[in-house]
Motif scaffolding. Structure first.
Motif, mmCIF file in Angstrom:
data_model
loop_
_atom_site.group_PDB
_atom_site.id
_atom_site.type_symbol
_atom_site.label_atom_id
_atom_site.label_comp_id
_atom_site.label_asym_id
_atom_site.label_seq_id
_atom_site.Cartn_x
_atom_site.Cartn_y
_atom_site.Cartn_z
ATOM 1 N N ALA A 86 17.939 80.912 -28.546
ATOM 2 C CA ALA A 86 18.361 82.211 -29.074
ATOM 3 C C ALA A 86 19.529 82.719 -28.237
ATOM 4 C CB ALA A 86 17.207 83.216 -29.058
ATOM 5 N N HIS A 87 20.405 83.456 -28.891
ATOM 6 C CA HIS A 87 21.601 83.959 -28.215
ATOM 7 C C HIS A 87 21.886 85.380 -28.681
ATOM 8 C CE1 HIS A 87 21.991 79.558 -28.319
ATOM 9 N NE2 HIS A 87 22.609 79.676 -27.165
ATOM 10 N N SER A 125 28.884 86.495 -25.093
ATOM 11 C CA SER A 125 27.754 85.667 -25.485
ATOM 12 C C SER A 125 26.769 85.583 -24.327
ATOM 13 C CB SER A 125 28.217 84.262 -25.884
ATOM 14 O OG SER A 125 27.119 83.475 -26.280
ATOM 15 N N LEU A 126 25.484 85.686 -24.675
ATOM 16 C CA LEU A 126 24.420 85.649 -23.673
ATOM 17 C C LEU A 126 23.272 84.818 -24.223
ATOM 18 C CD1 LEU A 126 23.187 86.701 -20.994
ATOM 19 C CD2 LEU A 126 22.301 88.646 -22.285
ATOM 20 N N THR A 127 22.850 83.816 -23.463
ATOM 21 C CA THR A 127 21.710 82.991 -23.849
ATOM 22 C C THR A 127 20.419 83.715 -23.490
ATOM 23 O OG1 THR A 127 22.967 80.955 -23.515
ATOM 24 C CG2 THR A 127 20.575 80.768 -23.541
ATOM 25 N N VAL A 148 16.427 90.938 -19.508
ATOM 26 C CA VAL A 148 17.015 91.934 -18.604
ATOM 27 C C VAL A 148 18.170 91.266 -17.875
ATOM 28 C CG1 VAL A 148 16.621 93.483 -16.678
ATOM 29 C CG2 VAL A 148 14.805 93.119 -18.358
ATOM 30 N N THR A 149 19.379 91.734 -18.133
ATOM 31 C CA THR A 149 20.578 91.112 -17.589
ATOM 32 C C THR A 149 21.495 92.186 -17.012
ATOM 33 O OG1 THR A 149 20.428 89.420 -19.310
ATOM 34 C CG2 THR A 149 22.490 89.557 -18.091
ATOM 35 N N GLN A 186 24.570 91.443 -31.955
ATOM 36 C CA GLN A 186 23.869 90.658 -32.967
ATOM 37 C C GLN A 186 23.153 89.490 -32.288
ATOM 38 O OE1 GLN A 186 26.461 89.334 -36.126
ATOM 39 N NE2 GLN A 186 24.888 89.570 -37.670
ATOM 40 N N LEU A 187 21.998 89.118 -32.828
ATOM 41 C CA LEU A 187 21.202 88.026 -32.291
ATOM 42 C C LEU A 187 21.191 86.870 -33.270
ATOM 43 C CD1 LEU A 187 18.080 90.013 -31.020
ATOM 44 C CD2 LEU A 187 20.175 89.511 -29.784
ATOM 45 N N ASP A 188 21.137 85.656 -32.764
ATOM 46 C CA ASP A 188 20.964 84.489 -33.616
ATOM 47 C C ASP A 188 20.004 83.532 -32.940
ATOM 48 O OD1 ASP A 188 22.662 82.214 -32.175
ATOM 49 O OD2 ASP A 188 23.856 84.043 -32.109
ATOM 50 N N ALA A 189 19.223 82.846 -33.774
ATOM 51 C CA ALA A 189 18.219 81.883 -33.301
ATOM 52 C C ALA A 189 18.417 80.571 -34.022
ATOM 53 C CB ALA A 189 16.805 82.414 -33.537
#
Length: 820
Positions: A332-333, A348-350, A366-367, A382-385
């Motif tokens: 997921a990102h 972009s964040l993993t 938590v980043t 937005q999230l994508d999996a």
């Protein structure tokens, strides 16, 4: 002979007929044959139609293949016998019957073909002329010849009702069978003659299984011989093995063919992409059937489990999310785009998978994105999996303001405001806009320099301003954005900004190694030691700054002290996991350690409250006065004890000591309001000792002085504990606090060696040329060690008043107590 000659004569004369009449005669004879055969074929057709109706209802199939074969054989044989008997009874039509059919169908009174086949009785010229006229008239009448439609249904009402009933029943059974009509008929008309000649052969052995595709993670599924409904994922592979047959079987519904394994065994493999009914046939019968429903793999579904926002620390992004898939979510990102700059490259964040790939994932990411240029600005998130099949699901977009670090230093806040303004600009094509930004940067650098900020921070700010003025690029250079962030950190943290950056780099290196699977235990241990060294170097720098600036080390905008004990416990847990070689435990310890490291990296030096500092200075002054009073009281006790032991009174000395004891009592009374009840008790004992000395009683005075000395020790201990609990102790750190329940931890001391003799505040050696030694030969004790030290100090003070000790021992104890 006469009939034969007459027939030959008719045939000879028939050749003189027109071809049209010959064809009409043949058609009429064929119609007569059809009308004769039609009633004969109805009995066997009725028998076969009855069995067909029963087969459409599925009744013969339930009796087994043997009974089914017998019924098929009997029904076919009975129909053929009835057909043979009927055909044997038919009277086949001849030429006269065909001529009569033509005459009747055409409505003629006489047979024209018979008239044309006749010959004249006389052969003279007049008779011949008359005969020719007669033939011409007959030929003209043959133009009206008709064969007529066959009339097979011309029968009795009972037979007509029977035939209609058979047709109606057949149509009704077809309607009831529906889509199962074809397989039912195929199974019902399966005939195995071997079952009629001997014992039944053993049934074939059938083994069928389905291997789901790898992305499902499911094991193979064994199929029963008959399955009404089996749901399988798309791309599953069907394998069928049949043994005990001499010929290759067939599987209806798939184009794949069986290949021989040995003389009586066959196997087939095929990928299932469509639903359907699959029937396995062999040895003239249906061996198995499977109704398979193919379920296509759907993309995963991912969404926000709550609105993203700041975490408890105020500057980290807390992103709750959840995702589901029919088989497993593997990754997921998060992707974010700056509002107003949607065409610019995104962030972009993993997202970390809490328990690895799973059909359902609930996570909270938590980043720390406070260093990102977009911190404090609205973004479209937005999230994508992605699942194992490579399909991607995407959430709806949410507008989120990224959390940002709150700077306390006013010049750091001004630099961050300039940085945010540059990030939000679409370009610097406007000269006036560029000049305004440059002026703001240069003004901030100049005022910060006048305020005493170091040149290492202000010079890069001047350079960024002149670079922005000199460059004619339409876009803001990325190095200027980074320079502004580094300048703000230096304004906020001073020299600790560099060590904080080194700490962040060491932390990321260890975290990346733990997330991968290729790092060895030795590499992880080395990276962990580098991170510990970076932690200790940062602590040393912070303490040095606190010492020189006279301020306190604070974490966050609330100014809370940093818990060194908790950090020590977390490092110990990671060290224990590293020694055990447990990578998962190291990852868990690292996850707990990250928040502490993030807080430590953002620590700053803040000026303390003047009132608190004044109170602390007074307390330290009182503690020094107490130490001096304890020394004076011990000297008075020594002289009183010496006079009492010698038995020689010294009135002048006793009066002098009584005056000194009274002065000491007045000082104790003056401090009683600030120090506490211990000083009140000490003052009472001092007053009693002064009175007894004035009366020349050294022995009772010595006992009172000993009590006063013990009371002074208790007051000093209480004042020392009060000072250790006040802010500013340890530079604003909580030492040995641990988890807040009194369980502290020691900083790990393994694996380090000193090469230059300098140590950090925890006794660790420093790298060459880095930092200072703040108490180079002192290790900060934890809670247990502090209690032991207080007990030892109290024991020494009690021994200092023990008159049974020799003067050399008392002098040694006094020298030990001198620093305190």
């Amino acid at each position: 002979m006469a009939d034969r000659d007459g027939r030959r004569d008719r045939l000879t004369r028939a050749t003189h007929l027109p071809r049209r009449l010959i064809r009409w005669a043949r058609v009429a004879r064929a119609v007569l044959v059809f009308e004769a055969v039609w009633p004969v074929i109805w009995p066997p057709l009725g028998l076969w139609a009855v069995y067909l109706c029963v087969a459409l209802l599925g009744l013969p199939q339930r009796l087994g293949i043997a009974v089914n074969s017998i019924l098929v054989f009997v029904d076919v044989l009975a129909g053929l016998v009835a057909l043979g008997i009927g055909i044997a009874r038919i009277r086949w039509p001849d030429e006269r019957d065909a001529q009569a059919r033509l005459t009747r169908a055409s409505g003629l009174k006489h047979d024209p073909i018979a008239a044309l086949l006749d010959s004249p009785a006389q052969t003279d010229a007049d008779s011949d002329l008359l005969w020719r006229a007669h033939r011409a008239r007959v030929l003209a009448s043959t133009r009206r010849l008709r064969v007529g439609m066959p009339w097979p249904w011309r029968t009795t009402p009972g037979r007509f009702a029977f035939r209609g009933g058979i047709l109606a029943a057949l149509i009704l059974c077809l309607w009831l069978a529906g889509p199962m009509a074809q397989p039912r008929l195929t199974n019902a008309f399966t005939f195995n003659p071997l079952l009629l000649l001997g014992p039944p052969a053993p049934p074939p052995g059938i083994t069928a299984w389905v291997t789901p595709p790898p992305y499902t993670g499911r094991p193979p599924v064994l199929l029963p011989a008959h399955a009404d409904s089996v749901t399988l994922p798309k791309g599953s592979r069907l394998t069928v093995t049949v043994s005990g047959v001499t010929r290759a079987p067939q599987l209806d519904g798939l184009a794949a063919r069986f290949h021989a394994l040995d003389a009586d065994s066959f196997q087939m493999e095929s990928t299932l992409d469509q639903s359907g009914l699959f029937v396995l046939r062999g040895r003239g019968e249906s061996l198995a059937r499977w109704q398979i429903i193919i379920q296509p793999d759907v993309p995963p579904i991912i969404g926000f489990a709550g609105l993203p926002g700041p975490d408890s620390d105020g500057y980290s992004l807390r992103l709750p999310w959840h995702a589901v898939d029919d088989y497993a979510v593997v990754s997921a990102h998060m992707t974010a785009h700056l509002i107003g700059h949607l065409t610019a490259p995104g962030l972009s964040l993993t997202l970390a998978m809490p328990d690895g790939p799973a059909p359902k994932v609930d996570g909270v990411q938590v980043t720390d994105l406070s260093a990102n240029p977009w911190a404090g600005l609205p973004v479209s998130m937005q999230l994508d999996a992605e699942d194992a099949a490579g399909q991607t699901g995407r959430s709806t977009a949410e507008t989120v303001v990224l959390p940002e670090r709150r700077f306390i230093d006013p010049y750091a806040r001004r630099v961050i405001a300039i940085r945010k303004g540059l990030v939000q600009m679409t370009g610097l094509r406007d000269r006036d806009q560029r000049v305004a930004v440059v002026r703001s940067i240069l003004d901030t650098a100049a005022t910060a320099s006048l305020a005493g900020k170091k040149a290492s921070a202000t010079l890069p700010l001047f350079g960024a301003g002149w670079q922005l003025l000199r460059d004619r690029q339409a876009q803001v250079p990325a190095d200027i954005i980074d320079t502004l962030w580094q300048v703000a950190l230096h304004f906020e943290q001073g020299d600790a900004a560099d060590t904080a950056q080194s700490l962040n780099q060491a932390e990321k290196a260890l975290q990346n190694a733990l997330q991968g699977n290729g790092a060895s235990a030795a590499e992880l241990t080395k990276l962990m030691q580098q991170m510990q060294s970076a932690i200790l170097q940062h602590l040393s720098t912070l303490m040095q700054m606190a010492q020189h600036q006279g301020g306190q080390i604070q974490v966050g905008s609330a100014g809370k002290p940093f818990d060194l004990g908790q950090l020590a416990q977390q490092l110990q847990a990671m060290q224990a996991a590293a020694k055990a070689g447990d990578i998962n435990a190291m990852r868990q310890a690292m996850a707990q350690l990250q928040q502490s490291l993030a807080q430590l990296a953002q620590a700053r030096i803040a000026q303390p409250d003047p009132k608190q500092m004044a109170a602390r200075a007074q307390a330290e002054k009182d503690l020094g006065s107490l130490q001096q009073m304890m020394k004076t009281q011990a000297q008075l006790l020594d002289r009183s004890t010496s006079r009492a032991e010698s038995g020689s009174p010294d009135p002048a000395g006793q009066q002098k000591d009584a005056a000194a004891q009274a002065a000491l009592q007045r000082a104790a009374k003056a401090m009683a309001g600030r120090v506490g009840p211990g000083m009140t008790a000490a003052g009472q004992s001092m007053g009693q000792a002064a009175q007894q000395l004035g009366q020349g009683q050294d022995a009772p005075a010595g006992q009172a002085q000993s009590q006063a000395l013990q009371a002074l020790q208790q007051a000093a201990n209480a004042l020392g504990r009060q000072l250790s609990s006040q802010p500013g102790q340890g530079g604003g750190f909580e030492i040995g606090a641990g988890n807040g329940q009194g369980q502290g931890g020691e900083m790990p001391l393994d694996g380090f060696s000193s090469g230059n003799g300098l140590t950090d505040p925890l006794g660790r050696p420093l790298a060459n040329g880095q930092g200072v030694s703040y108490g180079a030969d002192i290790r900060l004790p934890d809670g247990l060690q502090q209690a032991r030290l207080r007990a030892i100090l109290q024991e020494l003070r009690s021994k200092a008043g023990d008159l049974s000790l020799s003067p050399g021992e008392l002098d040694y104890i006094e020298r030990l107590l001198q620093p305190f």
